[in-house]
Design a protein around this motif. Sequence first.
Motif, mmCIF file in Angstrom:
data_model
loop_
_atom_site.group_PDB
_atom_site.id
_atom_site.type_symbol
_atom_site.label_atom_id
_atom_site.label_comp_id
_atom_site.label_asym_id
_atom_site.label_seq_id
_atom_site.Cartn_x
_atom_site.Cartn_y
_atom_site.Cartn_z
ATOM 1 N N UNK A 88 -5.559 4.944 12.112
ATOM 2 C CA UNK A 88 -6.536 5.440 13.078
ATOM 3 C C UNK A 88 -7.863 5.763 12.399
ATOM 4 N N UNK A 89 -7.789 6.384 11.222
ATOM 5 C CA UNK A 89 -9.011 6.711 10.486
ATOM 6 C C UNK A 89 -9.752 5.446 10.053
ATOM 7 N N UNK A 90 -8.994 4.435 9.636
ATOM 8 C CA UNK A 90 -9.626 3.188 9.210
ATOM 9 C C UNK A 90 -10.307 2.498 10.396
ATOM 10 N N UNK B 282 -15.056 0.709 13.264
ATOM 11 C CA UNK B 282 -15.742 0.653 14.551
ATOM 12 C C UNK B 282 -17.169 1.174 14.436
ATOM 13 N N UNK B 283 -17.322 2.287 13.746
ATOM 14 C CA UNK B 283 -18.653 2.867 13.588
ATOM 15 C C UNK B 283 -19.529 1.980 12.705
ATOM 16 N N UNK C 61 -7.378 -4.170 19.002
ATOM 17 C CA UNK C 61 -8.750 -3.734 18.764
ATOM 18 C C UNK C 61 -9.403 -4.749 17.831
ATOM 19 N N UNK C 62 -10.540 -4.392 17.287
ATOM 20 C CA UNK C 62 -11.255 -5.307 16.400
ATOM 21 C C UNK C 62 -11.607 -4.570 15.111
ATOM 22 N N UNK C 63 -10.757 -4.638 14.077
ATOM 23 C CA UNK C 63 -9.558 -5.460 13.891
ATOM 24 C C UNK C 63 -8.330 -4.833 14.567
ATOM 25 N N UNK C 64 -7.256 -5.615 14.710
ATOM 26 C CA UNK C 64 -6.067 -5.103 15.395
ATOM 27 C C UNK C 64 -5.189 -4.234 14.497
ATOM 28 N N UNK C 65 -4.373 -3.408 15.160
ATOM 29 C CA UNK C 65 -3.388 -2.577 14.480
ATOM 30 C C UNK C 65 -1.999 -2.981 14.945
ATOM 31 N N UNK C 66 -0.997 -2.731 14.102
ATOM 32 C CA UNK C 66 0.391 -2.942 14.487
ATOM 33 C C UNK C 66 1.254 -1.940 13.747
ATOM 34 N N UNK C 67 2.337 -1.509 14.402
ATOM 35 C CA UNK C 67 3.135 -0.424 13.831
ATOM 36 C C UNK C 67 4.562 -0.507 14.310
ATOM 37 N N UNK C 68 5.488 -0.073 13.466
ATOM 38 C CA UNK C 68 6.885 0.055 13.852
ATOM 39 C C UNK C 68 7.512 1.187 13.039
ATOM 40 N N UNK C 69 8.385 1.950 13.671
ATOM 41 C CA UNK C 69 9.086 3.014 12.964
ATOM 42 C C UNK C 69 8.281 4.290 12.840
#
Length: 447
Positions: free
Chosen positions: A211-213, A218-219, A344-352
Amino acid sequence: MAYDFDFFVIGAGSGGVRSARIAAGHGAKVAIAEEYRVGGTCVIRGCVPKKLLVIGAHFAEDLVDARRFGWRIEGQSFDWPTLRDHVLADVDRLNRAYQSTLDTHGVTTFHARAELVGANRVRVGDREVTAAHVLIATGARPQVPDDIEGAGRGITSNEVFHLEALPRRIAIVGGGYIANEFAGIFHQLGSSVTQVLRGNRLLKEWEPALADRLLAISMEKGIDVRLNAAPSRVEQLKDGSLRLHLAHGRTVEVDQLLWATGRVPNADGLGLEALGVQRAHRGQIVVDDRGATNLPWLHAVGDVTDRVQLTPVAIREGHALADRLFGGRDWRVDYDHIPSAVFSHPPLASVGLTEPEARERLGGVRIFTADFRPMKNVLAGRDERALYKLVVDAASDRLVGAHMIGPEAPEILQALAIAVKAGLTKAELDATMALHPTMAEELVLMR
């Protein structure tokens, strides 16, 4: 008692259509009712058309980067109606495909609103029918704040796909996946984007490092992210533009306002109260792990239960229910280790588990990260970096979480989700040979 149907489904979204199709395949006499369009939120006004917009938006940077790879593209320009209309045409195609699936399986479709009017009784349009089992799969709807003056002057994700023109300035209120996806889309397509958050971070349920990245990237790209900026009022100006009033006296003037502040279960107006159907604090229908309500003949799956608002979850819930009721197979949906993505731009993905979750539940954890510039960004002269993070249980060496932000992160993570689901260890990842040169090889090279 003889019923008109064995199975009546209210809502022809992903979960409802799957459940109807599977039940019909087991030999049940099935009907489905849909008051809008067959296909539901995901297909008609959600993840599918939104992903197509994401793909279209990516060309903005690709066309710029192409010059560093030797390509010269002169006079390029963007036309919003072309992208919009092609996306909507594909939605029409999918709508026809979903209807064809129902027709092929002998499911009776009612293109009308349905409401429960008694035990095993459904009013659909101007007639009443009976069914041995009824499934509610009506999904969820965008939430528009009811405590903000002038909130109705904004739009939601339902209407955004039909904009007549690309807004020159747009404010997007929200910090979740919908807000971040549309912030990236509109920014890349050329709009001036202001993203407004009540709190102090994006994607509060996600791995904090990702989230921080995303916030930093984005900014850097030029999205104006306003943190701790709760909206209080929406004012329409003489020229038709909007002034959004924020906390501490701040304002932002835009041509379009998009509310992306969450989704609420679509359970109102179905006759649930008169039948005593149990609902919870957000209006969701309460079900057990088999999709059963407190009435033996009534069931619910998908977003209307507010359990996990993801299309693949609704599909699997609907499938399991149909198998149990009509196929002689009683199985449960496993809600552990569900992968998710933010396009998003760039995208995120997560599991666990995220790192904070793992430390709270397991105590001892080991964290492995890869922070790098993808090859394409290096040659394109972009400083944007990808971040991969693995969370490992220190006691068992088992991989309990994987989180990524960077190009193609969702595509890469789908395979890694298998490793997390299977309970593979970090040692087993380390023993896997790298596929070089790829971004994915970083997953087996972290030490």
